[in-house]
Write a protein that holds these residues in place. Structure first.
Motif, PDB file in Angstrom:
ATOM      1  N   ILE A  45      60.815 -58.432  89.846  1.00 23.37           N
ATOM      2  CA  ILE A  45      60.465 -58.615  88.424  1.00 23.37           C
ATOM      3  C   ILE A  45      61.685 -58.366  87.554  1.00 23.37           C
ATOM      4  O   ILE A  45      61.985 -59.134  86.640  1.00 23.37           O
ATOM      5  CB  ILE A  45      59.315 -57.653  88.044  1.00 23.37           C
ATOM      6  N   MET A  46      62.417 -57.322  87.907  1.00 26.72           N
ATOM      7  CA  MET A  46      63.601 -56.999  87.112  1.00 26.72           C
ATOM      8  C   MET A  46      64.613 -58.146  87.162  1.00 26.72           C
ATOM      9  O   MET A  46      65.186 -58.544  86.144  1.00 26.72           O
ATOM     10  CB  MET A  46      64.245 -55.721  87.644  1.00 26.72           C
ATOM     11  N   ALA A  49      63.372 -61.224  85.167  1.00 27.17           N
ATOM     12  CA  ALA A  49      63.387 -61.050  83.717  1.00 27.17           C
ATOM     13  C   ALA A  49      64.785 -61.213  83.132  1.00 27.17           C
ATOM     14  O   ALA A  49      64.948 -61.478  81.946  1.00 27.17           O
ATOM     15  CB  ALA A  49      62.816 -59.678  83.350  1.00 27.17           C
ATOM     16  N   PRO A  57      62.624 -57.526  77.887  1.00 28.21           N
ATOM     17  CA  PRO A  57      62.566 -57.971  79.280  1.00 28.21           C
ATOM     18  C   PRO A  57      61.118 -58.106  79.747  1.00 28.21           C
ATOM     19  O   PRO A  57      60.337 -57.185  79.608  1.00 28.21           O
ATOM     20  CB  PRO A  57      63.290 -56.872  80.049  1.00 28.21           C
ATOM     21  N   SER A  58      60.802 -59.272  80.260  1.00 29.84           N
ATOM     22  CA  SER A  58      59.424 -59.549  80.647  1.00 29.84           C
ATOM     23  C   SER A  58      59.426 -60.758  81.565  1.00 29.84           C
ATOM     24  O   SER A  58      60.334 -61.586  81.520  1.00 29.84           O
ATOM     25  CB  SER A  58      58.591 -59.839  79.397  1.00 29.84           C
ATOM     26  N   VAL A  59      58.419 -60.855  82.404  1.00 24.58           N
ATOM     27  CA  VAL A  59      58.272 -62.084  83.173  1.00 24.58           C
ATOM     28  C   VAL A  59      57.000 -62.812  82.774  1.00 24.58           C
ATOM     29  O   VAL A  59      56.844 -63.996  83.000  1.00 24.58           O
ATOM     30  CB  VAL A  59      58.236 -61.827  84.693  1.00 24.58           C
ATOM     31  N   SER A  60      56.078 -62.058  82.150  1.00 24.09           N
ATOM     32  CA  SER A  60      54.799 -62.696  81.815  1.00 24.09           C
ATOM     33  C   SER A  60      54.943 -63.556  80.563  1.00 24.09           C
ATOM     34  O   SER A  60      54.328 -64.605  80.446  1.00 24.09           O
ATOM     35  CB  SER A  60      53.730 -61.623  81.618  1.00 24.09           C
TER      36      SER A  60
END
Lengths: 299, 393, 368
Positions: A45-46, A49, A57-60
């Motif tokens: 995820i990191m 992002a 910072p986000s993936v969603s």
């Protein structure tokens, strides 16, 4: 590994192929799978992002693929519109500090560790366990205690304010212990007969050290230097307390995290992850190639 | 010692001894002793003694000013009305004379009124001096009290507030739980990786453990902070599943809990438990496990009687490392929702040094932490019956 | 424990085979080991003997076939549910337990109370001549003593079959010979079926009632020890067990249990065990102790000339190394009956009796 254990291993390998479905194994494998997911999903995820144009910072909340956190961005006039890694003077400065400290740590902890190991392997008295305990104690101390005590000591005694120097000293204290253990492990495998043969042939003790013991330790010195370097670069706890108003790459990452999340930290994370994976994989490949060569030679 | 000189010769042996002595004394022992010394010196701050010292100083200042005024007035009186300097400006609020004194005019102010002023001022001085005597007495008493308090004492520890004491206890308790959970989670992993018969697979598993281990602690924490943030993965996932409604109500504030610190800590330090255990179990002969099975032992008994006892040194090392890292962690509590959850003891130490500037109390708290960790190591050594050389490998 | 309680059971392998991927470790095998016998499986490393042992003990599930112990099908049972106990090659004693705890471990697994366990362990230690050693750690014992602890630990669970995986290989020669006798006597006393795996023919021949010789995953011969030596049924068995002089050739004619074979060295006659007929490839095997000087043999059918290369005195007998035509190496054992062997030099005329020579179908020879 002994030949017998190896035989056991190979035998076991064959057996596993031969046995049918074992439900215990299925459960165990599922557990291991989950564990590795637990280890890697956060890192994934990191990494992901870091390529998201979203400035938290986000993936969603995906706002499109970008490299801007690595490169920064400027408009036509040359004004910085997005602050990426190259525009971040504090990170670059921190990296420089980290490297300085790490080099200093290598220069200090290798001689410390080497001396300690040479001394302890030759010291045949009851004091040796006590000395050993004292010399490895920094490894077993919480990092913050080490950082704090070094900081106070150098100010109280020499008026040296906390900074890069105290951080370097504080790190060297416990990294020296790590180096010492590595050297001791190596020295325990040394054939004392070699030194004795050297003396027997009329060499002085210095010559024996220079021509026999030191070359024998050389590979470990290299390994210890790499380990010391990595430990130093990675260190947060001790450094955080000993460095005062100055900063390293890692303490700067920490400082940024206190003030909210920034994708630039993700970008640094990606670089760290990439370097780690390349290093780890090439280490494993090199080791395997060496093992195969040894195996081929034995045949 | 003679063996040392024989092996390396006088010059080299002396050099080695010198370096080790330097390391031991200047880098390890003295800084610790210095910290310990500070820990036992009580340094009162903003106390009654200091306050009274300040009061006495102020009183002296007042008396000095009054006496100066009296002197000036006397000179005026002696020189007649020719002196145009207005001393009243320096006298201040206690002046009972009329406005003439504030801006003295040579024609209006008579010699007699000057004499009166002097008399009033002298009366004031006398009053103040009486006060001063009383206050000085009080100051001496307070100073003596403080004198008695400083020097070596346990006061830095005994004055630890209930809050700090609770934080200390909770930190140790949480760290112990982190250690316990790490052990329970890691044991099957360490066992499997160490005893996997397939070498390729073992190497892959090892790589899978090494990579996260090598990645910086802060980045591992950062990754989790992203997940637990208010707008993070966890909340958005729950939102998507319809379990919470982020648009409507508050998202769950995961970061604001001790649980978040706990969770991230397990993640950050778990690999320090895996590797020591792996290292010991790896040397366990597979035949031991098979022999146990062959003699009819169940899986549980095989582990309890054969594998676990063998893995003791590894468990001890793993526990010590994990506990030490958790109890002394500044990164996890400091960076996971800073300020939102109750403090970790390391944060209290940090504040004593860098915010309150009270180094002696900071030293005392550091020493308490060090003592707790040392205690944990000793307990481990007794429980697992391992020596210091088994631990530090 | 009353050793009379123990009763060995028979072990039947019915078409048992083992494949690991493409590699066949054990070809389909039928084998019956009788209750209470000392049975050895002899073969070079990698011949599949250990695989058979592990299938019997339950660590391996055979690819095909069934395994029965005492008539009961055990194929699907794990090692902890079979009436077998395995003695590992490296013994696998538990280093952190005392000797008696090691011995009693199987009883502990069965939930027996501690006092009872201790009593039984002591009885077993007495059986293996280790009385009073129960409270030591295995590392405090000598190699031979550890060996006996391992046997006692195996016997403690009252197995019907004790499986031994080359347990003597780590011992020095003297101790090994002593332990052979001891194992044999323990087996006699307890009546447990012993299946003993070894690559050492000496061990197999001295201890066993019967021996199976294996090569490349196949059982080549199962027979009583003396038959294995005197009438091997294949070229491999003939050369793996004991020394042999081997002559290759073609059968000229074979009848009435006798065959005449033409070789590079000459024409020889021997017992035609395989019933070979004219034109078949054959090998003739003659033991070094059956080869003799022609002058001392009155049979004229089997004669050859060979050149003496070396004589080694072994004490009671002498090894004479020779070369015959076509550079064929030969060995002759002569009893040391005085000065006779000292004069053996240069070209000699050798011979052997037809009844001492074995004609078998040409096949694999055992490698040294």
């Amino acid at each position: 590994m002994t030949a017998l254990a190896q035989q056991g291993r190979e035998q076991g390998q064959d057996e596993r192929r031969a046995l049918g479905i074992d439900w215990g194994d299925v459960v165990l494998n599922a557990y291991i799978g989950l564990f590795f997911l637990y280890l890697f999903v956060p890192l994934g995820i990191m990494v992901l992002a870091a390529f998201n144009a979203n400035d938290t910072p986000s993936v969603s909340d995906w706002r499109g693929f970008t490299l801007q956190w690595f490169t920064g961005a400027t408009d036509e006039a040359g004004n910085v519109t997005v602050r990426g890694l190259p525009q971040d003077a504090r990170f670059l400065q921190g990296l420089w500090h980290s490297l300085l400290i790490a080099l200093g740590v290598i220069a200090i902890s290798i001689p410390l560790g080497l001396s300690g190991a040479l001394l302890l392997t030759r010291l045949e008295s009851k004091a040796s366990t006590l000395l050993y305990t004292l010399l490895v104690s920094p490894m077993l101390m919480p990092g913050i205690v080490l950082g704090v005590s070094t900081m106070i000591f150098w100010r109280d005694m020499f008026g040296v304010e906390a900074g890069l120097f105290t951080a370097m000293i504080a790190q060297s204290v416990f990294i020296g212990s790590y180096c010492m253990l590595m050297f001791m492990a190596r020295l325990q495998r040394q054939d004392r007969g070699l030194e004795e043969a050297g003396f027997d042939l009329g060499a002085s003790s210095f010559l024996v050290f220079q021509r026999i013991t030191l070359p024998f330790l050389m590979p470990t010195i290299a390994t210890a230097a790499v380990i010391a370097f990595l430990q130093s670069i990675e260190n947060y706890n001790t450094t955080f307390f000993a460095i005062g108003g100055n900063w390293t790459l890692v303490t700067e990452i920490g400082a940024r995290m206190r003030f909210g999340l920034s994708p630039v930290v993700n970008a640094i994370g990606v670089i760290f992850v990439a370097i780690t994976i390349v290093a780890a994989v090439s280490y494993v490949l090199l080791k395997r190639r060496r093992d195969q060569r040894i195996k081929a030679l034995r045949r | 010692m003679s063996s040392l000189y024989r092996s390396y010769g006088a010059v080299l042996a002396s050099l080695l001894l010198g370096i080790v002595a330097l390391w031991l004394v200047a880098l390890i022992a003295l800084p610790q002793l210095n910290m310990i010394e500070r820990a036992f010196i009580y340094e009162p701050r903003g106390g009654a003694a200091i306050q009274s010292q300040v009061d006495v100083d102020r009183l002296y200042q007042q008396i000095y000013t009054l006496e100066y005024d009296i002197q000036v007035l006397r000179q005026q009186a002696g020189a007649g009305a020719s002196v145009g300097v207005a001393p009243g400006a320096k006298i201040g609020e206690d002046n009972t004379a009329g406005s003439g004194l504030a801006v003295p005019s040579p024609s209006a102010a008579g010699t007699e009124s000057v004499e009166d002023q002097i008399a009033t001022l002298e009366a004031q001085v006398a009053g103040l001096q009486a006060d001063l005597a009383a206050m000085e007495e009080e100051e001496t008493r307070l100073m003596a009290e403080q004198e008695a308090a400083s020097g070596y004492s346990m006061r830095n520890f005994t004055t630890m507030s209930g809050l700090h004491l609770r934080i200390f206890g909770m930190t140790l308790l949480y760290s112990f739980c982190v250690t316990l959970i790490c052990f329970v989670v890691c044991y099957p992993i360490a066992y499997t990786v160490a005893q996997t018969p397939n070498r390729e697979r073992a190497a892959m598993l090892m790589l899978g453990l090494l990579i996260p281990y090598a990645i910086n602690e802060l980045l591992r924490i950062f990754a989790w902070t992203m997940i637990l943030a208010n707008e993070g993965m966890l909340n958005t996932t729950l939102d998507a599943l319809g379990l919470i409604d982020m648009a409507q109500g508050e998202p769950i504030r995961w970061l604001a809990s001790n649980g978040a610190v706990f969770c991230v800590m397990v993640y950050a330090y778990i690999l320090f438990m895996v590797f020591p255990m792996y290292n010991t179990i790896e040397t366990l002969d597979r035949n031991q496990i098979e022999a146990s099975k062959d003699l009819g032992a169940s899986l549980l008994r095989t582990h309890l009687r054969v594998v676990l006892p063998y893995a003791k040194p590894g468990i001890a090392v793993g526990s010590i490392m994990t506990f030490m890292l958790a109890a002394g962690s500044i990164a996890v509590p400091g960076l996971v929702g800073p300020g939102l959850h109750p403090d970790w003891f390391s944060q209290v130490i940090y504040r004593n040094f860098f915010e309150a500037g009270n180094w002696n109390i900071g030293s005392a708290y550091s020493l308490a932490l060090l003592a707790a960790c040392t205690g944990f190591i000793l307990v481990n050594m007794v429980v697992f019956r391992v020596g210091i050389r088994d631990i530090a490998k | 424990m009353d050793m009379q309680d123990l009763r060995g059971k028979d072990v039947e392998l019915d078409g048992v085979s083992m494949r690991f991927g493409d590699f066949t470790a054990v070809e389909p095998t039928d084998l019956t080991i009788r209750a209470g016998e000392f049975f050895s499986i002899l073969g070079p490393s990698g011949c599949g003997k250990t695989t058979i042992l592990r299938m019997v003990s339950g660590f391996l599930k055979p690819s095909t076939g069934r395994i029965r112990i005492g008539g009961e099908d055990m194929t699907q049972l794990g090692p902890n549910r079979r009436p077998t106990a395995l003695i590992f090659q490296n013994l696998a004693l538990f280093p952190l337990m005392t000797v008696w705890e090691n011995v009693a471990f199987g009883l502990e697994a069965r939930g027996m109370p501690r006092a009872e366990r201790r009593r039984r362990a002591d009885a077993l230690l007495e059986l293996v001549a280790l009385t009073g050693q129960g409270d030591k750690k295995p590392t405090e014992l000598s190699g031979g003593q550890r060996q006996r602890v391992a046997v006692a630990r195996g016997l403690a669970v009252e197995p019907a079959v004790l499986l031994l995986d080359e347990p003597l290989s780590a011992l020095d020669l003297k101790l090994r010979q002593h332990m052979r006798a001891e194992l044999k006597s323990i087996q006699r006393k307890t009546g447990v079926t012993f299946i003993y795996i070894t690559h050492d023919q000496g061990e197999a021949l001295t201890m066993s009632d019967r021996v199976a010789v294996m090569n490349r995953g196949r059982v080549e011969q199962v027979a009583a020890t003396e038959d294995i030596y005197d009438s091997p049924s294949t070229a491999f068995v003939a050369t793996f067990v004991g020394e042999q002089n081997v002559f290759r050739g073609k059968v000229m004619h074979g009848a009435n249990g006798v065959a005449r074979v033409a070789t590079d060295v000459g024409e020889f006659t021997g017992a035609n065990r395989d019933g070979l007929s004219a034109g078949d490839d054959a090998m003739i095997f003659v033991r070094p102790e059956r080869l003799d000087l022609a002058s001392r043999s009155n049979e004229t059918a089997n004669r050859m000339r060979a050149h003496v290369e070396r004589r080694d005195l072994e004490g009671p007998f002498v090894n004479v190394f020779l070369r015959a035509a076509g550079n064929l190496p030969l060995v002759m054992h002569m009893t040391n009956s005085g000065d006779a062997w000292r004069s053996l030099e240069g070209e000699l005329e050798l011979g052997f009796r037809s009844t001492d020579a074995l004609v078998l179908r040409a096949g694999d020879l055992a490698r040294e």
